[in-house]
Design an enzyme around this catalytic site. Structure first.
Site, short mmCIF file in Angstrom:
data_model
loop_
_atom_site.label_atom_id
_atom_site.label_comp_id
_atom_site.label_asym_id
_atom_site.label_seq_id
_atom_site.Cartn_x
_atom_site.Cartn_y
_atom_site.Cartn_z
N SER A 22 -23.20 31.99 15.93
CA SER A 22 -21.87 32.40 15.48
C SER A 22 -20.79 32.05 16.51
CB SER A 22 -21.84 33.90 15.16
OG SER A 22 -22.33 34.65 16.25
N ASN A 109 -25.71 44.91 18.16
CA ASN A 109 -25.27 45.47 16.88
C ASN A 109 -24.07 46.40 17.03
OD1 ASN A 109 -27.43 44.07 15.95
ND2 ASN A 109 -28.67 45.84 15.39
N THR A 154 12.86 40.21 -18.59
CA THR A 154 11.55 40.71 -19.00
C THR A 154 10.99 39.60 -19.88
OG1 THR A 154 12.39 41.77 -20.99
CG2 THR A 154 12.30 43.16 -19.02
N HIS A 155 9.71 39.37 -19.83
CA HIS A 155 9.08 38.26 -20.57
C HIS A 155 9.70 36.92 -20.18
CE1 HIS A 155 7.60 41.52 -23.23
NE2 HIS A 155 8.84 41.99 -23.12
N SER A 276 9.29 13.41 -2.18
CA SER A 276 8.25 12.68 -2.90
C SER A 276 8.16 11.28 -2.32
CB SER A 276 8.63 12.62 -4.38
OG SER A 276 8.00 11.51 -5.00
N LYS A 282 13.71 13.64 -5.34
CA LYS A 282 12.99 14.92 -5.32
C LYS A 282 13.18 15.72 -4.04
CE LYS A 282 9.81 15.24 -8.51
NZ LYS A 282 9.21 16.39 -8.87
N GLU A 289 4.95 26.80 -3.28
CA GLU A 289 3.77 26.44 -4.08
C GLU A 289 2.49 26.66 -3.27
OE1 GLU A 289 4.42 22.45 -5.52
OE2 GLU A 289 6.30 23.04 -6.47
N LYS A 324 -17.28 37.20 9.10
CA LYS A 324 -16.29 36.58 10.00
C LYS A 324 -15.50 35.41 9.43
CE LYS A 324 -18.74 38.31 13.94
NZ LYS A 324 -19.78 38.94 13.09
#
Ligand code: ARG
Length: 457
Positions: A22, A109, A154-155, A276, A282, A289, A324
């Site tokens: 490890s 441990n 809303t929506h 881009s 762009k 994102e 880990k």
């Protein structure tokens, strides 16, 4: 160097060494490992298990290892199995026999259980600082935009007018709760497992409360088997990080929408956008994102580790070493996302005129127009129907309620008077929302005062 060659007659298979090791990932908590060892020998000397001079030599050796790791003078030797073996072997190399006494009354441990707690605690504190700084940015944006109108949705359909302060205030609450979740986790996990040994404690007269105090814990854990096999706090932390990422992801999604050519509510700073390779026009919201995208791997870490833990009998099993890599990745990812997101919104510009126009154009004041009728004696259900007809009329003509001539209002319902225009102006619609938690400027100022206090500004 191996810590356990004695009972073996054969060399370990090379692939087993690599599979089992490890060090490639637990090296990241060398500082916590050394801190724990120093506390352990301090306690051993206090209990008369080590002499004071042995303690001093060991602590001197550990300090020099820490210094050399930090300066790069001591590279991690990949033949060691883990960070614990690496430090111990190095200590023995440096100081000889006293170094062999470091591990008295301790097992890897309880050592790894301690290291993970110390490391997690430090990470919780770092994440909390990052969240606090994000909240300060959100607060600044809120304070500057108490009168910046925008449509509330809303929506994803325009619903009622709100303000930028109000919209951002929703996220202020979310990240504030995220901080309080971190605080809860920290206090629940803040008990010291060292002294649990391999699983059943030890025959040495350790003062576990003393070690706990040296390491800023609230006390020692009360069951040695649980101490070496408990990783609940990692699951809780992964869950808290998943929630932080979920909040960041929702916020990112909104910024992507607001930044789109169709909305144009905000303009991302050049320093936080990308271009881009083919389309010269762009300017892409890649940071938002990516934050949205990276949410998946943090959820993955939570699901992965819950699954790892679900069938492990007491006490320690090597499966637990899997606590880990994904956890560390989740930590790096979440911290990075908070930081980048903070920079992105801190530099983002609001196109207030576009937002305001959008709020006007979407009939977000239709509820207020209905309320106007109610205040003038029309029952709400009738008012709802009347405004519905007026909206239809406006849609037909491609205008907003504000632009509809009074004669048209009165043709459908004679209750309307000239003051309807005042009643449905954006400023009025927002200002009239006076309940605590609403966008009205008076209550918003009250909330901002509470936020300011909370942030210690
Ligand atoms: N690398 C191990 C882990 O992360 C350390 C504990 C090893 N203990 C043992 N008995 N093999 O879990």
């Amino acid at each position: 160097m191996k810590l356990w060659g004695g009972r073996f007659t054969k060399e370990t298979n090379e692939l087993v060494n690599a599979f089992n090791a490890s060090l490639p990932f637990d090296r990241r908590f060398y500082k916590q490992d050394i801190r724990g060892s120093k506390a352990h020998v301090t306690m051993l000397a206090k209990q008369g298990i080590l002499t004071e001079s042995e303690r001093d030599v060991i602590i001197g050796g550990l300090d020099s290892i820490l210094k050399d790791i930090e300066s790069g003078a001591l590279p991690f030797d990949e033949t060691s199995e883990d960070i614990h073996s690496f430090v111990e072997a190095n200590l023995i190399e440096r100081i000889g026999d006293p170094g062999k006494k470091l591990h008295t009354g301790r097992s890897r441990n309880d050592q790894v259980a301690l290291d993970m707690r110390l490391y997690t605690r430090d990470e919780i504190d770092e994440m909390d600082t990052l969240l606090l700084s994000l909240l300060k940015t959100i607060y600044r944006i809120m304070a500057e935009n108490v009168h910046t109108y925008m449509p509330g949705f809303t929506h994803l359909q325009k619903a009622q007018p709100v303000t930028v302060a109000h919209h951002f205030g929703a996220y202020f609450e979310m990240f504030k709760r995220d901080r309080s979740r971190l605080k809860d986790i920290r206090s629940r996990m803040n008990y010291c497992p060292l002294g649990a040994g391999a699983l059943a404690g030890t025959t040495y007269p350790l003062d576990r409360e003393y070690t706990a105090k040296l390491l800023d814990f609230d006390g020692a854990t009360l069951n040695s088997m649980d101490s070496v096999s408990d990783r609940d706090y990692i699951i809780e932390f992964l869950s808290a990080m998943s929630t932080i990422m979920m909040h960041l992801s929702r916020f990112s999604e909104e910024i992507i929408i607001w930044n789109s050519n169709e909305y144009r509510f905000v303009e991302l700073d050049d320093a936080y956008s990308t271009g881009s390779s083919i389309m010269p026009q762009k300017k892409n919201p890649d940071i938002a994102e990516l934050v949205r995208g990276k949410t998946g791997r943090v959820y993955g870490a939570l699901m992965g580790f819950l699954t790892t833990m679900k069938g492990i009998p007491l006490a320690y099993n090597k499966d637990m070493q899997e606590d880990k890599e994904m956890f560390f990745d989740a930590l790096d990812t979440t911290k990075g996302c908070i930081q980048l997101f903070n920079g992105m919104i801190d530099t983002m510009k609001f196109r207030k005129d576009v937002m305001e126009k959008s709020a006007m154009a979407g009939f977000t004041n239709a509820t207020d127009a209905a309320d106007y009728l109610v205040k003038n004696g029309v029952p709400f259900r009738d008012a709802h129907g009347i405004i519905g007809q007026l909206v239809l009329l406006c849609l037909d003509r491609g205008i907003s309620l504000d632009e509809l001539p009074l004669a048209d209002y009165q043709a459908i319902c004679p209750v309307f008077k000239e003051d309807i225009y005042e009643a449905i102006s954006l400023a009025t619609c927002v200002e009239k929302r006076i309940t605590l938690g609403a966008p009205g400027p008076a209550v918003m100022e009250e909330v901002l005062k509470k936020h300011k206090e909370y942030l210690g500004l």
